[in-house]
Scaffold this motif. Structure first.
Motif, PDB file in Angstrom:
ATOM      1  N   LEU A  25       6.181  -1.881   3.233  1.00  0.00           N
ATOM      2  CA  LEU A  25       5.640  -0.890   3.227  1.00  0.00           C
ATOM      3  C   LEU A  25       4.070  -1.145   4.235  1.00  0.00           C
ATOM      4  O   LEU A  25       3.630  -0.158   4.446  1.00  0.00           O
ATOM      5  N   LEU A  26       3.857  -2.394   4.128  1.00  0.00           N
ATOM      6  CA  LEU A  26       2.461  -2.686   4.826  1.00  0.00           C
ATOM      7  C   LEU A  26       2.506  -3.404   6.093  1.00  0.00           C
ATOM      8  O   LEU A  26       2.106  -2.983   7.156  1.00  0.00           O
ATOM      9  N   PRO A  64       6.094   5.243   6.318  1.00  0.00           N
ATOM     10  CA  PRO A  64       6.689   6.537   5.960  1.00  0.00           C
ATOM     11  C   PRO A  64       7.381   6.922   7.461  1.00  0.00           C
ATOM     12  O   PRO A  64       8.414   7.477   7.789  1.00  0.00           O
ATOM     13  N   ALA A 100      10.278   4.520   8.183  1.00  0.00           N
ATOM     14  CA  ALA A 100      11.372   4.760   7.041  1.00  0.00           C
ATOM     15  C   ALA A 100      12.538   5.897   7.740  1.00  0.00           C
ATOM     16  O   ALA A 100      13.611   5.801   7.553  1.00  0.00           O
ATOM     17  N   LEU A 123      12.329  -1.177  -1.494  1.00  0.00           N
ATOM     18  CA  LEU A 123      11.973  -0.388  -2.740  1.00  0.00           C
ATOM     19  C   LEU A 123      12.807  -0.845  -3.912  1.00  0.00           C
ATOM     20  O   LEU A 123      12.236  -1.180  -4.837  1.00  0.00           O
ATOM     21  N   GLN A 149      11.532  -4.284  -4.681  1.00  0.00           N
ATOM     22  CA  GLN A 149      10.097  -4.364  -5.503  1.00  0.00           C
ATOM     23  C   GLN A 149      10.394  -3.745  -6.980  1.00  0.00           C
ATOM     24  O   GLN A 149       9.868  -4.231  -8.048  1.00  0.00           O
ATOM     25  N   GLN A 150      11.477  -2.766  -7.023  1.00  0.00           N
ATOM     26  CA  GLN A 150      11.617  -2.274  -8.550  1.00  0.00           C
ATOM     27  C   GLN A 150      12.260  -3.477  -9.327  1.00  0.00           C
ATOM     28  O   GLN A 150      11.742  -3.586 -10.587  1.00  0.00           O
ATOM     29  N   ARG A 162      -1.331   4.413 -11.426  1.00  0.00           N
ATOM     30  CA  ARG A 162      -1.258   3.702 -10.188  1.00  0.00           C
ATOM     31  C   ARG A 162      -0.009   3.490  -9.455  1.00  0.00           C
ATOM     32  O   ARG A 162       0.560   2.293  -9.279  1.00  0.00           O
ATOM     33  N   PRO A 193       4.766   3.357  -4.736  1.00  0.00           N
ATOM     34  CA  PRO A 193       6.225   3.979  -4.639  1.00  0.00           C
ATOM     35  C   PRO A 193       7.136   4.171  -5.697  1.00  0.00           C
ATOM     36  O   PRO A 193       8.035   4.603  -5.743  1.00  0.00           O
ATOM     37  N   HIS A 194       6.652   3.650  -6.976  1.00  0.00           N
ATOM     38  CA  HIS A 194       7.301   3.968  -8.163  1.00  0.00           C
ATOM     39  C   HIS A 194       7.363   5.381  -8.389  1.00  0.00           C
ATOM     40  O   HIS A 194       8.299   5.765  -9.080  1.00  0.00           O
ATOM     41  N   ASN A 217      10.660   6.901  -7.974  1.00  0.00           N
ATOM     42  CA  ASN A 217      11.462   6.707  -9.225  1.00  0.00           C
ATOM     43  C   ASN A 217      11.329   7.768 -10.396  1.00  0.00           C
ATOM     44  O   ASN A 217      12.316   8.058 -11.081  1.00  0.00           O
ATOM     45  N   PHE A 220      -1.010   1.886  -1.435  1.00  0.00           N
ATOM     46  CA  PHE A 220      -0.108   2.807  -1.239  1.00  0.00           C
ATOM     47  C   PHE A 220      -0.073   3.913  -2.191  1.00  0.00           C
ATOM     48  O   PHE A 220       0.642   3.564  -3.180  1.00  0.00           O
ATOM     49  N   ALA A 247       0.924   8.600   0.562  1.00  0.00           N
ATOM     50  CA  ALA A 247       1.979   7.747   1.290  1.00  0.00           C
ATOM     51  C   ALA A 247       3.302   7.743   0.859  1.00  0.00           C
ATOM     52  O   ALA A 247       4.452   7.734   1.124  1.00  0.00           O
ATOM     53  N   LEU A 269       6.708   9.006   2.329  1.00  0.00           N
ATOM     54  CA  LEU A 269       7.832   8.228   2.582  1.00  0.00           C
ATOM     55  C   LEU A 269       8.787   8.726   1.841  1.00  0.00           C
ATOM     56  O   LEU A 269      10.046   8.690   2.318  1.00  0.00           O
TER      57      LEU A 269
END
Lengths: 432, 161
Positions: free
Chosen positions: A115-116, A128, A131, A142, A145-146, B47, B50-51, B54, B97, B101, B105
């Motif tokens: 993302l960065l 974005p 993507a 993602l 990361q999760q 905060r 991107p979560h 979900n 992020f 954003a 995304l």
């Protein structure tokens, strides 16, 4: 021919970095006359907040310093506090602390790569936008990361500012069923992490080798996270207690973050420094994956940091699998220890590099003094040195937009966490 | 997971917690009872970055409540679509992020619910670090927020049957 333009570039707010900062650059007669990385995010004052608090409160307070790397703050804190009574965690507690750190490396590195940083190397101005053309890769990021977040939640109760860590161990032990489900996801993610290494190594990374002092932790038997001595490629080999004998923070007028120097010189901390100094501790399958990229580590090209991050995601997934493979629920998730008056030192490897803590306790267990030196403070002088080298190498005659983009790329490559360091970017270039 | 998710976004820091407090205040009202059982749920996110994707993935609609600093009169309530932030991702965010954003995304990945609205509450820059006034601010705005949520959901086909 001499470029006699007088150029001033001002990036008033750096994008895709954590926190608020700016870059001022003045070029005169084809030479960089002034270059300042300005961190203007307000000071966080956490060291003062900690004074007067009981040591049992420290893990929850320091977790609030950063939303991306709270585990690092908790790990350095408990290590420093426990060192006062020479307590060294073993067995289940040691394994779970390393596991929790694996989660944070996976989460933080995945965020930064996808993302960065990746938009810089694929020609997009944002994740974005990237993507739309790389949806599968971004979804993979993602997902990883999760996965990292879920490892943190397993032990911390939640991934942002986790609350499960305490002096002596953890408040609760995860149930076997939750571990088994996570283990299955970790095994599935290994292939994705391997693909990620090849993806990042395939980026058009600038070829720009630099003389650099790398500083990282070093452990006799394993890739460093929670334990080890502090070493460099230039002969440094010290304990956490000796940190301030060699590394000194100083204030610069233009930044709310301290600059740290090693024996008066800038130095690099973070994934590339770690990988360069601990390459021999990589598992054979990861070494083979890196060999296949054609990139040779140790590397003096700062832009190989993104490949180092991908490698550390793969490493952390493998470590997490190994740590959970024979999981058992402990008799107690913590050692029932009581601290006494004294001074303790801790240093662990945050995703962005070494994070050093020192605490003084009185005989009531109250913090009388706290000092926290985060990795971004340590990398600030190195980022400025890199910018001077990289922009000169890139060509100061390039137009302002290209100079600005390259400068931002250089800075983002360090994954600076300005919120942590304030204790980040606007570019301001003046050509005289 | 419910088809419509109302998500308060924020942090513990000063007025950035307005989104949380709004959702907390909504949970004490009859808002959920105004809709068919299970249609709407309330969520708070710290905060999320991107979560957030979900949290809203699989929903038909998402209403995100967040603090905004745009220079308008403090307490001004605005209902925005994600497109309002197009190309401005992160410029207004202090979360690295941030929400804009993340929504951009989600749009790129085709993962946004059918409708997404951002109920933005203008914060007071003069007391950005203080939470002293936010509970009263939320109480003053609560009826307006509820009406706005009603209006957003009633315009969809989710409650027409």
């Amino acid at each position: 021919m001499t470029d006699e333009r007088q150029v001033s570039i001002h990036v008033p707010m750096l994008a895709r970095v954590e926190g608020e900062g700016a870059l001022h650059l003045r070029i005169n007669d084809g030479r960089i006359e002034d270059l300042r990385l300005q961190i203007y995010e307000p000071p966080r004052l956490f060291e003062k907040f900690l004074q007067g608090r009981h040591y049992t409160e420290v893990p929850d307070i320091v977790a609030r310093i950063c939303g991306i790397c709270p585990v690092a703050y908790q790990m350095s804190a408990v290590q420093a506090l426990e060192s006062i009574i020479h307590f060294t965690p073993e067995g289940w507690i040691r394994a779970m602390r390393r596991l929790m750190y694996c989660g944070e490396w996976i989460e933080s590195h995945s965020l930064h790569i996808h993302l960065l940083a990746a938009p810089d190397y694929l020609g997009y101005d944002s994740a974005p936008a990237m993507a739309r053309d790389f949806p599968d890769e971004v979804r993979r990021g993602l997902g990883l990361q999760q996965l990292g977040n879920d490892i943190i939640s397993l032990l911390g109760g939640r991934s942002v500012h986790p609350v499960g860590v305490r002096v002596g161990g953890f408040h609760h032990a995860p149930e076997y069923e939750a571990v088994a489900a996570l283990l299955q996801r970790l095994r599935s993610a290994q292939e994705e992490a391997a693909a990620l290494i090849a993806w990042t190594a395939g980026f058009d990374l600038p070829d720009d080798n630099q003389e650099v002092t790398c500083v990282a932790m070093r452990h006799a038997d394993e890739y460093p996270m929670n334990e080890g001595r502090l070493v460099s490629n230039n002969g440094l080999d010290i304990s956490s207690e000796e940190f301030t004998d060699h590394i000194r923070e100083h204030q610069v007028a233009y930044s709310t973050a301290f600059h740290a120097l090693l024996n008066g010189q800038p130095y690099l901390v973070g994934p590339l420094a770690r990988l360069n100094l601990n390459h021999d501790h990589l598992p054979a399958d990861l070494r083979a994956l890196l060999d296949a990229t054609g990139i040779v580590f140790p590397s003096r090209n700062m832009f190989h940091s993104i490949v180092a991050r991908a490698a550390e995601i793969y490493l952390a997934i493998g470590e997490a699998i190994a740590l959970l493979d024979d999981y058992h629920t402990p008799t107690s998730p913590y050692a029932d220890i009581q601290l006494q008056a004294g001074t303790g030192y801790g240093c662990t490897e945050a995703p962005r590099g070494i994070l050093w803590h020192r605490y003084q306790l009185d005989d009531q267990g109250v913090i009388t003094r706290a000092t926290i030196i985060p990795p971004t403070s340590q990398n600030q002088a190195r980022i400025e040195a890199d910018l001077r080298h990289s922009l000169q190498h890139f060509g100061l005659q390039q137009d302002d937009a290209l100079l600005r983009l390259h400068a931002e790329k250089v800075i983002r490559n360090y994954d600076p966490c300005i919120s942590c360091a304030t204790h980040f970017l606007k570019l301001d270039v003046t050509r005289a | 997971m419910s088809p419509v998710r109302i998500v308060g976004v924020g942090s513990p820091f000063g007025q950035d917690r307005i989104g949380w407090q709004a959702v907390e205040a909504l949970s004490s009202t009859d808002l959920l009872q105004r809709f068919p059982d299970g249609l709407v749920s309330l969520h708070q996110c710290d905060r999320p970055g991107p979560h957030l994707l979900n949290v809203i993935r699989g929903a038909d609609g998402a209403i995100i409540i967040d603090a905004l600093q745009s220079g308008a009169e403090p307490g001004t309530l605005r209902c925005l679509e994600p497109q309002a932030f197009a190309g401005e991702a992160d410029r207004f965010s202090s979360h690295g992020f941030g929400v804009s954003a993340t929504l951009e995304l989600g749009q790129s990945l085709g993962e946004l619910p059918e409708f997404v609205r951002i109920v933005a509450i203008e914060m007071d820059p003069a007391s950005a670090y203080s939470t002293a006034l936010t509970p009263q601010l939320i109480q003053n705005l609560l009826d307006t927020i509820i009406n706005k949520i009603n209006e957003i959901i009633s315009k969809t086909n989710l409650v027409s049957s």
